[in-house]
Design an enzyme around this catalytic site. Structure first.
Site, mmCIF file in Angstrom:
data_model
loop_
_atom_site.group_PDB
_atom_site.id
_atom_site.type_symbol
_atom_site.label_atom_id
_atom_site.label_comp_id
_atom_site.label_asym_id
_atom_site.label_seq_id
_atom_site.Cartn_x
_atom_site.Cartn_y
_atom_site.Cartn_z
ATOM 1 N N LYS A 35 0.843 -1.202 0.000
ATOM 2 C CA LYS A 35 0.000 0.000 0.000
ATOM 3 C C LYS A 35 0.881 1.257 0.000
ATOM 4 O O LYS A 35 2.088 1.179 0.196
ATOM 5 C CB LYS A 35 -0.908 0.001 1.227
ATOM 6 C CG LYS A 35 -0.162 0.033 2.560
ATOM 7 C CD LYS A 35 -1.100 -0.029 3.744
ATOM 8 C CE LYS A 35 -0.306 0.005 5.043
ATOM 9 N NZ LYS A 35 -1.178 0.049 6.229
ATOM 10 N N ARG A 130 -9.900 0.159 15.758
ATOM 11 C CA ARG A 130 -9.829 0.959 14.553
ATOM 12 C C ARG A 130 -10.841 0.375 13.572
ATOM 13 O O ARG A 130 -11.989 0.793 13.561
ATOM 14 C CB ARG A 130 -8.398 0.967 13.988
ATOM 15 C CG ARG A 130 -8.188 1.938 12.844
ATOM 16 C CD ARG A 130 -6.724 2.004 12.417
ATOM 17 N NE ARG A 130 -6.240 0.742 11.875
ATOM 18 C CZ ARG A 130 -5.007 0.570 11.405
ATOM 19 N NH1 ARG A 130 -4.129 1.559 11.439
ATOM 20 N NH2 ARG A 130 -4.638 -0.597 10.928
ATOM 21 N N TYR A 252 18.296 29.299 9.282
ATOM 22 C CA TYR A 252 17.174 30.022 9.853
ATOM 23 C C TYR A 252 17.174 29.943 11.374
ATOM 24 O O TYR A 252 17.451 28.892 11.964
ATOM 25 C CB TYR A 252 15.853 29.433 9.341
ATOM 26 C CG TYR A 252 15.512 29.791 7.920
ATOM 27 C CD1 TYR A 252 15.379 31.115 7.520
ATOM 28 C CD2 TYR A 252 15.299 28.786 6.974
ATOM 29 C CE1 TYR A 252 15.060 31.437 6.214
ATOM 30 C CE2 TYR A 252 14.958 29.101 5.664
ATOM 31 C CZ TYR A 252 14.847 30.431 5.291
ATOM 32 O OH TYR A 252 14.518 30.751 3.994
ATOM 33 N N MET A 300 13.569 24.428 3.039
ATOM 34 C CA MET A 300 12.692 23.769 2.076
ATOM 35 C C MET A 300 13.478 23.006 1.019
ATOM 36 O O MET A 300 13.108 21.886 0.640
ATOM 37 C CB MET A 300 11.779 24.795 1.396
ATOM 38 C CG MET A 300 10.822 24.180 0.388
ATOM 39 S SD MET A 300 9.766 25.381 -0.446
ATOM 40 C CE MET A 300 8.649 25.820 0.887
#
Length: 356
Positions: A35, A130, A252, A300
């Site tokens: 999957k 679930r 950053y 990014m």
């Protein structure tokens, strides 16, 4: 030379890992779980590499339909089953097997004319809370399924383990007991074990096992399993190498400060490519096969690495973010996540290559 990141997929590693699963489970049949685009590895590659599996499993009907176009001979089980009339009809036309985990899916089978009957599995909720029918409903629902003209066969019953990755927790044995008690008079094939069950809980092996993450070389536990081989290696290259003086900051937020005069390399990979922004400074990478620590925040499109111990490093040098020589389990732990999220999070602009 391309400076964009890529992943190398090793089909021989997948074949090896399937063999590890078989070695653990004896005569039990193996349903390879592919999957989510084979956990980010590429479903086309996985189908070819895992042809020795007895069958395949995916999560959703749409995945099953795509897989059926590639694979005509093996049975394909849709673990989530069909959720409406359109999905049920499409699955029946494609010859997919369906999990029934809720009474509404039984109603769909009762009230719809299909292109042909479908094979189903009944899922019992043994404690995961679930998907799955209540244990007390299992035998009645089995009888109903077996009576329907729209059902060609009930192929088996399955459940899912909630905490098998914790070998010290007895809840797996509680689930096993619940499942077997619910089906005590049933002679159908049973399926319980996921990767953690295969490797850590022999009593869960039953008739069918459903390996997932282990097929791709990652451990279902907190630490690597030595017998498994990584099927994915995430790579990129240095695009810049620059001198940084002691005390200067990088990236950053100025969260990393050079402890000495050093070299900092800029790697062409960032969180848009699937390398988590949450990765802390100091996380290891391999530059030309040698460990170098992450420096500062992941951007990014780029990340920085401290090359203080590699003064010979140059733009174009290869960097491994995880994979061969750098277990994904260790990198995931640094980001307080799991290898599944690393593999499934690879960005769409990342190229794929076949290795091995």
């Amino acid at each position: 030379m391309s400076f964009s990141p890529w992943i190398e997929i090793d089909p021989q590693a997948m074949q090896h890992n399937l063999g590890v699963a078989r070695a653990h489970v004896g005569s039990a049949r193996v349903m390879a779980v592919i999957k989510a685009n084979a956990y980010g590895h590429g479903i086309e590659m996985a189908v070819t590499a895992l042809q020795d599996a007895d069958s395949f499993a995916v999560a959703r009907v749409e995945e099953g339909l795509a897989l059926r176009r590639m694979e005509q001979s093996k049975s394909i089980l849709v673990l989530g089953g069909a959720n409406d009339r359109e999905e049920l009809a499409a699955a029946a036309a494609a010859g997919l097997e369906l999990v029934v985990h809720h009474p509404f899916q039984l109603d769909l089978l009762k009230n719809q004319s299909l292109p042909g009957p479908v094979a189903v599995w009944l899922k019992v909720d043994s404690g995961m809370n679930r998907l799955g029918v209540a244990p007390g409903q299992a035998r009645d629902l089995l009888r109903e399924l077996q009576s329907l003209a729209s059902v060609s066969s009930v192929s088996g019953c399955l459940t899912h383990l909630a905490n098998a990755d914790d070998l010290g927790d007895d809840f797996t044995r509680q689930q096993l007991g619940c499942f077997r008690n619910a089906l005590s008079s049933v002679t159908l094939p049973l399926s319980i074990a996921n990767s953690a069950g295969i490797l850590g809980w022999p009593e869960t092996h039953a008739d069918w096992v459903r390996p997932g993450i282990m097929l791709y070389g990652a451990s279902p536990f907190a630490t690597p399993v030595e017998a498994l081989r990584p099927a994915m290696t995430f790579c990129s290259r240095l695009v810049s190498v620059k001198k940084v003086r002691a005390g200067e900051t990088v990236g950053y937020g100025r969260t990393w400060q050079a402890p000495r005069d050093s070299l900092v390399g800029v790697v062409a990979a960032g969180y848009a490519d699937g390398y988590p922004r949450e990765m802390p400074a100091g996380t290891p990478l391999l530059v030309n096969g040698h460990v170098a620590p992450l420096a500062g925040r992941v951007s990014m499109d780029t990340l920085m690495v401290d090359l203080g111990d590699q003064p010979q490093a140059r733009p174009g040098d290869q960097v491994v973010l995880w994979g061969r020589g750098l277990p994904a389990e260790n990198i995931a732990a640094a980001a307080q996540t799991i290898p599944y999220t690393l593999f499934c999070g690879i960005g769409t602009r990342v190229r794929r290559k076949v290795s091995g």
